[in-house]
Write an enzyme that holds these catalytic residues in place. Structure first.
Site, PDB file in Angstrom:
ATOM      1  N   ASP A  47      53.996  -5.021 -22.892  1.00 19.85           N
ATOM      2  CA  ASP A  47      52.916  -5.265 -23.864  1.00 19.85           C
ATOM      3  C   ASP A  47      52.738  -3.976 -24.318  1.00 19.85           C
ATOM      4  O   ASP A  47      52.968  -2.780 -23.666  1.00 19.85           O
ATOM      5  CB  ASP A  47      51.807  -5.542 -23.589  1.00 19.85           C
ATOM      6  CG  ASP A  47      50.667  -6.028 -24.426  1.00 19.85           C
ATOM      7  OD1 ASP A  47      51.227  -6.277 -25.585  1.00 19.85           O
ATOM      8  OD2 ASP A  47      49.596  -6.145 -24.004  1.00 19.85           O
ATOM      9  N   GLU A  48      52.166  -3.508 -25.511  1.00 16.44           N
ATOM     10  CA  GLU A  48      51.944  -2.426 -26.172  1.00 16.44           C
ATOM     11  C   GLU A  48      53.092  -1.443 -26.002  1.00 16.44           C
ATOM     12  O   GLU A  48      53.154  -0.344 -25.694  1.00 16.44           O
ATOM     13  CB  GLU A  48      50.916  -1.643 -25.589  1.00 16.44           C
ATOM     14  CG  GLU A  48      49.585  -2.621 -25.610  1.00 16.44           C
ATOM     15  CD  GLU A  48      48.808  -2.546 -27.116  1.00 16.44           C
ATOM     16  OE1 GLU A  48      49.417  -2.035 -28.106  1.00 16.44           O
ATOM     17  OE2 GLU A  48      47.590  -3.062 -27.209  1.00 16.44           O
ATOM     18  N   LYS A 106      49.522 -11.909 -31.386  1.00 17.31           N
ATOM     19  CA  LYS A 106      50.257 -11.502 -30.288  1.00 17.31           C
ATOM     20  C   LYS A 106      49.734 -11.775 -28.666  1.00 17.31           C
ATOM     21  O   LYS A 106      50.822 -12.492 -28.077  1.00 17.31           O
ATOM     22  CB  LYS A 106      50.165  -9.612 -30.312  1.00 17.31           C
ATOM     23  CG  LYS A 106      51.054  -9.243 -29.231  1.00 17.31           C
ATOM     24  CD  LYS A 106      50.702  -7.609 -29.026  1.00 17.31           C
ATOM     25  CE  LYS A 106      49.639  -7.502 -28.315  1.00 17.31           C
ATOM     26  NZ  LYS A 106      49.242  -6.014 -28.137  1.00 17.31           N
ATOM     27  N   THR A 107      48.604 -11.706 -28.577  1.00 16.66           N
ATOM     28  CA  THR A 107      48.424 -12.063 -27.153  1.00 16.66           C
ATOM     29  C   THR A 107      48.343 -13.457 -26.823  1.00 16.66           C
ATOM     30  O   THR A 107      49.008 -14.016 -25.945  1.00 16.66           O
ATOM     31  CB  THR A 107      46.915 -11.687 -26.901  1.00 16.66           C
ATOM     32  OG1 THR A 107      46.700 -10.276 -27.256  1.00 16.66           O
ATOM     33  CG2 THR A 107      46.362 -11.847 -25.454  1.00 16.66           C
ATOM     34  N   GLN A 164      51.203   0.936 -34.959  1.00 18.42           N
ATOM     35  CA  GLN A 164      50.054   1.268 -34.165  1.00 18.42           C
ATOM     36  C   GLN A 164      50.279   1.932 -32.992  1.00 18.42           C
ATOM     37  O   GLN A 164      49.544   2.217 -32.265  1.00 18.42           O
ATOM     38  CB  GLN A 164      49.508  -0.104 -33.499  1.00 18.42           C
ATOM     39  CG  GLN A 164      49.033  -1.117 -34.851  1.00 18.42           C
ATOM     40  CD  GLN A 164      47.967  -2.011 -34.400  1.00 18.42           C
ATOM     41  OE1 GLN A 164      47.118  -1.820 -33.664  1.00 18.42           O
ATOM     42  NE2 GLN A 164      49.052  -3.262 -34.389  1.00 18.42           N
TER      43      GLN A 164
END
Length: 763
Positions: free
Chosen positions: A218-219, A32-33, A249
């Site tokens: 993000d997240e 992802k990053t 998550q």
DNA sequence: GTTGCGCAGATTTTT
DNA sequence: TCTGCGCAAC
């Protein structure tokens, strides 16, 4: 030009699809990053986007830092300072400071953390004469927080969940005016204030919409409703919004994270392009298959099918221990074994559901002289002496910060105790002003004309103390206004307030530690001065309230490092070659709170378990104890339901037996074991002692659990449960591995058991 | 204003 | 069982 050759097809698409709404569902370990960093690099490098036209929002400072560094690495010579990769809260704080005048805030507002918010809630209760026993301040706070998480601010047309007829609504309004009086904003308020600003002043919103051509989050699974609204506003014009998250998550719903943000994204942006990063680069096939199997039990998900090209790898070890002590022993011994086999400590981690579980593990690691570190734990900035010093500095910056003032007015003792403080507070509330203003006026009225404060009865001694205090703070304030270095101001505070000598008067061990902490604080300030563009005192204060990752780069131990111990929450985003998930028992993991907390609570526990499993790259151990000391009692919880959700072919069930237990025995937990063994037989008990015991691992072949067609304990059978005694099966469902029974015991209690786990036999 | 006792409660904590 | 807190007594 950005090099895309190391990306897989979906990752590539995630990089190239820059315009319009995009939702990237990125599974654990799916790169992802890397994808995000490439996407940003692509925008800046290939599409010539100017850095300040991009906004990337993260949750943690750590994530923001990491992304910034990686981009800097990709694009040498980039002006990192102009890149807006920051946390939601820092972004909002910054925006609010520059637009403060619109909302009647002054730009030097203080940010209150949770503890301070709680203190306000408490004082509101006190003011109404309600004891904290009748109403827990935390309840008030959760209510207020809940409103803010949903995007509510005073006067707003109501969002979901706010109703002026709510029992605590009055507290909300009062709380908000308290904050206002203190020129302070709390964490949730940082977000809602920006929403408010944007709603009330479309021109301001317009400015920001024009500035940010691309917005990236993000997240995303961790966003709350308020943050979602904020994002919608910011990207309202160009709609170049890219959110990245993983619904599997999402483990912070209790902090307001709303999984609907991810599940319903397509409803808000019907033209969204949804991309799923499903290839896992981190873990073995075994681990991925096991974790996928577990998470599939959840219903609240969009559904991803993780896969990996990695090798099959080792089987998962399910380790059955006699009790929590034995579990800790096992972890230590296994850790040592791995180390001897060439695995360095820093590649190993132990994950537990709750912090309390760390203690036993620590004890045994220490016993075996294994280097470890506990990640998380007592926060540096929450220590008393640190908070005291910070309060001084906060008062210097924001005189209205009454919470800071009341914290330190009598530290060190100046004779202004609780009673005097109470008088001053009442006066301040009545005058709708701050403590500082009241004190200053009282001091002034002493010196010369001024208002008459004779109705406040304070001794001459107290008044002169107050006067000295005012002088002290005013002088320090002058230093700050004259741009004196923060570290210098800090040293002045420390010594001229008398705090240092007050501490030094004590000579105990604790004081020594405190003095060291104060040195550490000075270190932190100096470090800040070196790194910040414009090192101001208020800048420092903001950094530390919004960045709790406190630990100044943990000096890594050379060579082999340390075994990491942390909660599962703390483990999110990390990876280790060898991971232990301990305490996999009902009521522990899943937590007892979630066991009877409804289906969605259980799904969140399952996500937690999934997060824990997917941290492991090569080898995963899941351990549980038959008996565990909980709240002062030994509890027999039985293995976690999540263990049961792992396909049998993927694990080896290992039952520990130590040499001090002479009897050869077998487990009764799994259907594949001998049923005659009674785990609770006192004669077989391991003592909670310190004697060194060596464990032998008895491997039990993971025979496929063929299903019986006859229930083992049909309705009506008389049975004996080794813990609850004798009873009768009132109801029975399923057979084989799924067989469940409802037993009515002699004392009238009814309990439901999974036959394969419960220690029951026919009477 | 400090010390100490008794009692309740006891997940998770990116900001 | 352990801890943190509120309140009462010095």
């Amino acid at each position: 030009m950005v090099n895309l050759s190391s990306l897989n097809p979906v990752q590539k698409e995630a990089v190239l699809k820059t315009d319009g709404p995009v939702m990237i569902l990125a599974g654990a370990g799916s790169g992802k990053t890397k994808t995000l960093v490439t996407r940003i690099t692509y925008l800046l490098d290939d599409k010539n986007l100017s850095p300040h036209q991009l906004l990337a929002l993260t949750f943690s400072n750590k994530a923001a830092r990491e992304m910034r560094e990686r981009i800097a690495h990709e694009i040498p010579g980039l002006d990192i300072g102009s890149l807006q990769i920051t946390t939601f809260h820092a972004f909002c704080a910054r925006l609010l400071r520059s637009e403060a005048n619109f909302l009647g805030l002054s730009r030097n507002f203080t940010i209150y953390d949770e503890g301070e918010s709680k203190a306000i809630a408490k004082s509101l209760l006190e003011r109404r004469g309600i004891s904290t026993k009748e109403i827990n301040p935390y309840e008030i706070l959760s209510y207020i927080d809940g409103l803010k998480n949903n995007g509510y601010y005073p006067g707003r047309d109501m969002a979901e969940g706010a109703d002026p007829s709510d029992e605590y609504f009055g507290y909300f309004e009062e709380y908000e005016s308290e904050l206002h009086r203190a020129n302070a904003v709390d964490f949730g308020g940082l977000i809602t204030a920006v929403i408010q600003l944007f709603e009330k002043f479309p021109d301001v919103l317009n400015r920001y919409q024009n500035r940010y051509h691309y917005v990236l989050v993000d997240e995303y699974q961790d966003t709350n409703r308020a943050q979602f609204e904020l994002i919608k506003m910011l990207c309202g014009k160009r709609r170049n919004i890219c959110v990245v998250g993983d619904e599997d998550q999402s483990i912070y719903s209790w902090r307001g994270a709303d999984i609907r943000n991810i599940l319903d994204f397509e409803k808000i942006f019907p033209d969204v392009q949804v991309l799923k990063l499903e290839q896992n680069y981190r873990s073995s096939k075994t681990i991925i298959e096991a974790a996928s199997h577990v998470i599939q039990k959840n219903t609240l998900r969009k559904g991803k099918q993780m896969w990996t090209a990695n090798p099959e790898g080792d089987e998962i070890d399910i380790v059955e221990c006699f009790n929590d002590k034995e579990e800790a022993e096992f972890v230590a011994q296994e850790t040592a074994k791995l180390f001897n086999a060439g695995v360095s400590y820093k590649e190993m981690a132990v994950f537990y559901r709750s912090n309390a579980q760390a203690r036993l593990i620590e004890d045994s690691l220490r016993k075996y002289k294994i280097n470890y570190r506990v990640v998380g734990g007592v926060k540096f900035y929450e220590r008393k002496e640190i908070k005291d010093m910070l309060s001084y500095m906060r008062l210097i910056i924001n005189s209205k910060d009454s919470l800071a003032l009341s914290r330190i007015i009598n530290v060190p003792a100046r004779g202004v105790g609780a009673t005097s403080l109470r008088k001053l507070e009442i006066e301040a509330v009545n005058a709708n002003s701050s403590l500082w203003d009241i004190i200053e006026k009282i001091v002034d009225s002493q010196r010369a004309s001024g208002e008459d404060f004779s109705h406040i009865k304070l001794s001459a001694k107290i008044k002169s103390s107050l006067s000295e205090f005012v002088t002290l703070i005013s002088e320090l304030r002058l230093l700050d206004e004259n741009k004196v270095k923060p570290s210098l101001i800090y040293e002045k505070v420390l010594h001229e307030s008398g705090y240092h000598s007050f501490l030094k008067a004590n000579k105990d061990y604790e004081t020594l530690a405190r003095l060291e902490n104060l040195d550490e604080l000075l270190n932190a300030i100096t470090q800040f001065e070196e790194s910040a563009e414009v090192p101001t005192l208020s800048g420092f204060l903001e950094t530390i309230t919004l960045d709790t990752s406190s630990e100044f780069d943990e000096a890594a131990i050379p060579n082999s490092g340390e075994v990491s111990l942390m909660t599962v929450h703390g483990a999110k985003g990390l990876e280790f070659t060898h991971a232990f998930v301990v305490g996999a028992e009902e009521n522990v993991f899943p937590s007892y709170r979630s066991v009877d907390g409804g289906e969605s609570a259980m799904e969140e526990e399952r996500r937690l378990f999934y997060v824990a499993m997917t941290r492991a790259m090569k080898k995963l151990y899941v351990t549980f104890a038959q008996g565990r000391m909980l709240f002062g009692q030994v509890k027999f919880n039985g293995p976690s339901r999540f263990i049961d959700e792992i396909p049998e072919k993927l694990f080896t069930w290992k039952k520990l037996s130590n040499t001090s237990r002479s009897t050869e025995f077998h487990s009764s937990w799994g259907g594949k074991h001998d049923d005659n063994y009674d785990p609770y037989d006192q004669s077989q008990e391991t003592k909670y002692g310190d004697e060194e015991v060596v464990y032998q691992i008895k491997e039990t072949a993971a025979t496929p659990r063929e299903s019986y067609h006859q229930p083992k304990f049909p309705k009506g059978s008389k049975v004996v449960h080794s813990l609850y005694g004798s009873g009768k099966v009132e109801d029975s469902e399923g057979s084989g591995a799924d067989e469940k029974v409802l037993i009515k015991f002699a004392d009238g209690a009814r309990k439901k058991f999974m036959v394969k786990f419960a220690p029951i036999v026919m009477a």
